[in-house]
Design an enzyme around this catalytic site. Structure first.
Site, mmCIF file in Angstrom:
data_model
loop_
_atom_site.group_PDB
_atom_site.id
_atom_site.type_symbol
_atom_site.label_atom_id
_atom_site.label_comp_id
_atom_site.label_asym_id
_atom_site.label_seq_id
_atom_site.Cartn_x
_atom_site.Cartn_y
_atom_site.Cartn_z
ATOM 1 N N ASP A 332 0.878 -1.163 0.000
ATOM 2 C CA ASP A 332 0.000 0.000 0.000
ATOM 3 C C ASP A 332 0.924 1.223 0.000
ATOM 4 O OD1 ASP A 332 -2.338 1.618 0.383
ATOM 5 O OD2 ASP A 332 -1.732 1.817 2.478
ATOM 6 N N ASP A 526 -1.439 -0.972 6.216
ATOM 7 C CA ASP A 526 -1.581 -0.443 7.575
ATOM 8 C C ASP A 526 -2.457 -1.310 8.444
ATOM 9 O OD1 ASP A 526 -4.139 0.064 6.704
ATOM 10 O OD2 ASP A 526 -3.881 2.226 6.567
ATOM 11 N N ASP A 530 -6.642 -1.919 4.734
ATOM 12 C CA ASP A 530 -6.228 -2.984 3.819
ATOM 13 C C ASP A 530 -6.479 -4.378 4.372
ATOM 14 O OD1 ASP A 530 -5.113 -1.190 1.814
ATOM 15 O OD2 ASP A 530 -3.571 -0.765 3.294
#
Length: 634
Positions: A332, A526, A530
């Site tokens: 991410d 995180d 996600d």
């Protein structure tokens, strides 16, 4: 003696007593049944617990283990008149068990020491004095006092005081973290300088320390493929070697007696069959699988403990093993490769609005959101937003927020939100995240927010490639231009931008299908936004999870600081652990196979057999403890 447990001290005294009795018996001229009775005394002293465990396990249906093999071998030696050898074998077996137990205990103590972060008490004020209470008795909302040198017992928020916190036990980092009133702090950190008053935000059972300790303590439940193999191997291996020993005794002795009738008198007298029985007993001693059964799980246990020294929590040895096979790492962007601390860098109003008005409307609409973009908008607003002006707030995942400010419909979000509202929006050439704003259904302008890469992000990508990772990918909901800039700056192989949460899952599925048969895919995020992708990946890694419950729950591996470079560190720990596991497996099997062959042909004595069992197990366990030493990775 001082470092031995009570159980180990008892075993040491039994060993010394049995050795003294053996020496005394050797000095006595005892023969025949008198010699048998004399040797029976030290044998009972040193071997009664092995015999008892063997009998007890047989009663419970667990026949084939090292206790059974050792009992059968030594009782058999007694039966053939090898009294001294039987006692010596049991004595050296118990010496080896003592060393093994000590090595295992030291490994567990090392792990317990590095995870010894749960404070025993919390300070609360009563009648103007500090009173120490059990952290489990402290209610949420209570203000506790943490003096310099004390460990923070519970998660909370600083209400008074400032200090530097030592977070090494959680993150593996020696650099202190400065905290001020209003900052969130987590349990397990050591207060170094000033007096802190902290308002508790979580009960003891839900604190960061409790969750971390639960993770480490329960990690052994999730076994690796190597551990499952060893368990299955031992289940079939031990009965097979018992059968092989029985055949080694029965087949040659009977065949010799039948093929050579002249040897029948010596066979009946015991000179033939006792020789082959002796070889079979040696065969049994050699074949004990304890070197594998103990050292392989201990290696993974040590690897998990070693990783925690570096601030890396691994939820099971299966994940530690899978990490060594990782060939694709998917990131991410926000908060993982970038700092996640956005700041407003430009405000472009339209339709007669001023910069201050545009920021005020955007900040009010985002008032209840804790997203980094929302926080940056509120931080940039000069006026203190009044929540009473706000109503009808609706957050649209992957798009933005709709609300009413002073009764006026306001929408704040990305280009997808503008298209959803059928509003024409203006592009911006500046790098960063573009937040568009509409008021009363008309385009009011956009705000540019920038997020800088983390200091070690570029080095982290380079380290992963140097570690053998074939592909690095970045998935983000940010704009294409921003994603392209960040990917090029960090050296990421591939990126996909403007993704909704469902799109990230779809891309992860595509990347999973493209990996090799044995390769693994790790997703780094995180752990909050996600969670679906963390769950779908082969290995989910949560970044910067200090105090994040969702991260600890969703991920397979949790990095307790904010550094993506720890991913390569975790991979190196994983590969070192697997190397040690393989070394132990091949070393144990190799030595045992060689000595088994020698024993079958009568070229190995009970002394070699004891080394092949106890000696190999002890060396394998000492090798396994190397997993705890990870100073070269820190």
């Amino acid at each position: 003696m001082r470092n031995l447990s009570k159980k180990q001290k008892k075993m040491l005294w039994r060993i010394l007593l049995a050795a003294a009795l053996l020496i005394a018996i050797k000095l006595l001229p005892a023969e025949g049944w008198m010699a048998a009775l004399c040797y029976l005394v030290p044998y009972a002293v040193i071997g009664w617990d092995v015999l008892w465990r063997a009998v007890r396990n047989i009663v419970h249906g667990q026949v084939f283990d090292e206790n059974f093999l050792m009992a059968l071998a030594t009782v058999g030696a007694f039966g053939t008149g090898e009294y001294a050898e039987a006692v010596f074998v049991m004595l050296f077996y118990q010496v080896g068990e003592l060393f093994q137990d000590y090595a295992v205990g030291k490994s567990r103590q090392s792990i317990a020491a590095l995870m010894d972060i749960r404070p025993d008490y919390a300070n609360i004020e009563q009648d103007g004095e500090l009173v120490q209470v059990d952290p489990e008795e402290v209610a949420v909302g209570t203000v506790i006092v943490v003096k310099p040198g004390e460990r923070i017992p519970l998660d909370g928020r600083v209400v008074a005081g400032s200090s530097a916190l030592d977070t090494a036990a959680l993150t593996g980092e020696s650099v202190p973290r400065d905290v001020l009133p209003g900052d969130a702090v987590i349990s397990g950190c050591v207060n170094q300088t000033g007096l802190l008053r902290i308002q508790v935000t979580k009960p003891c059972s839900e604190s960061t320390v409790s969750k971390i300790l639960d993770l480490v303590e329960n990690a052994s439940e999730k076994k690796s493929a190597s551990e499952h193999f060893i368990t299955r191997f031992a289940r079939y291996y031990t009965p097979c070697v018992v059968l092989a020993a029985a055949l080694l005794f029965a087949v040659p002795s009977v065949l010799l007696a039948l093929l050579n009738p002249a040897s029948l008198p010596s066979f009946l007298a015991g000179t033939v069959w006792s020789n082959w029985l002796h070889r079979a007993l040696i065969f049994l001693v050699i074949s004990c699988p304890c070197a594998l059964v103990i050292s392989v799980p201990l290696s993974f246990f040590g690897g998990i403990g070693g990783a925690s020294k570096c601030g890396i929590l691994v939820k099971g040895s299966n994940f530690l093993e899978a990490l060594a096979q990782t060939e694709t790492v998917v990131f991410d962007k926000t908060g993982t490769l970038t700092r996640g601390t956005f700041s407003v860098t430009a405000v472009h109003p339209e339709s007669g609005y001023t910069q201050e008005q545009l920021l005020e409307y955007a900040a009010l609409a985002e008032h209840y959101s804790n997203h980094p973009i929302s926080l940056s908008l509120k931080a940039a607003c000069r006026t203190d937003p009044d929540a009473s002006r706000l109503s009808d707030v609706e957050e649209i995942a992957g798009h933005g927020i709709q609300a009413k400010v002073d009764g006026h419909p306001v929408a704040v979000g990305n280009s997808r939100l503008m298209e959803r509202q059928k509003v024409s929006w203006l592009p911006c050439e500046l790098p960063g995240t573009i937040v568009h704003v509409t008021i009363d259904g008309f385009y009011a302008g956009h705000i540019v927010i920038s997020d800088l890469p983390k200091d070690d992000a570029k080095a982290a990508i380079a380290d992963l490639k140097a570690s053998g990772v074939k592909k690095t990918v970045m998935l983000t909901g940010d704009a294409e231009a921003v994603a392209k800039t960040v990917a090029a700056e960090l050296g990421v192989d591939e990126f996909h931008a403007e993704l909704l949460p469902a799109d990230k899952v779809a891309w992860t599925e595509t990347l999973l299908a493209a990996r090799s048969a044995r390769g693994k895919l790790a997703f780094v995020g995180d752990g909050i936004n996600d969670a679906p992708v963390l769950t779908r990946a082969d290995i989910g890694i949560a970044m910067g999870a200090m105090g994040s419950d969702a991260a600890i729950e969703a991920a397979d591996i949790v990095l307790m600081d904010d550094k993506p470079s720890k991913i390569a560190t975790a991979m190196r720990v994983s590969r070192k652990t697997l190397r040690i596991v393989k070394q132990n497996i091949w070393f144990a099997l190799g030595v045992k196979a060689a000595v088994l062959v020698l024993g079958a042909f009568g070229a190995a004595t009970m002394w070699e057999a004891v080394f092949a069992d106890v000696g190999v197990a002890f060396l394998a366990i000492l090798n396994a403890t190397r997993c705890l030493h990870v100073e070269e990775f820190r």
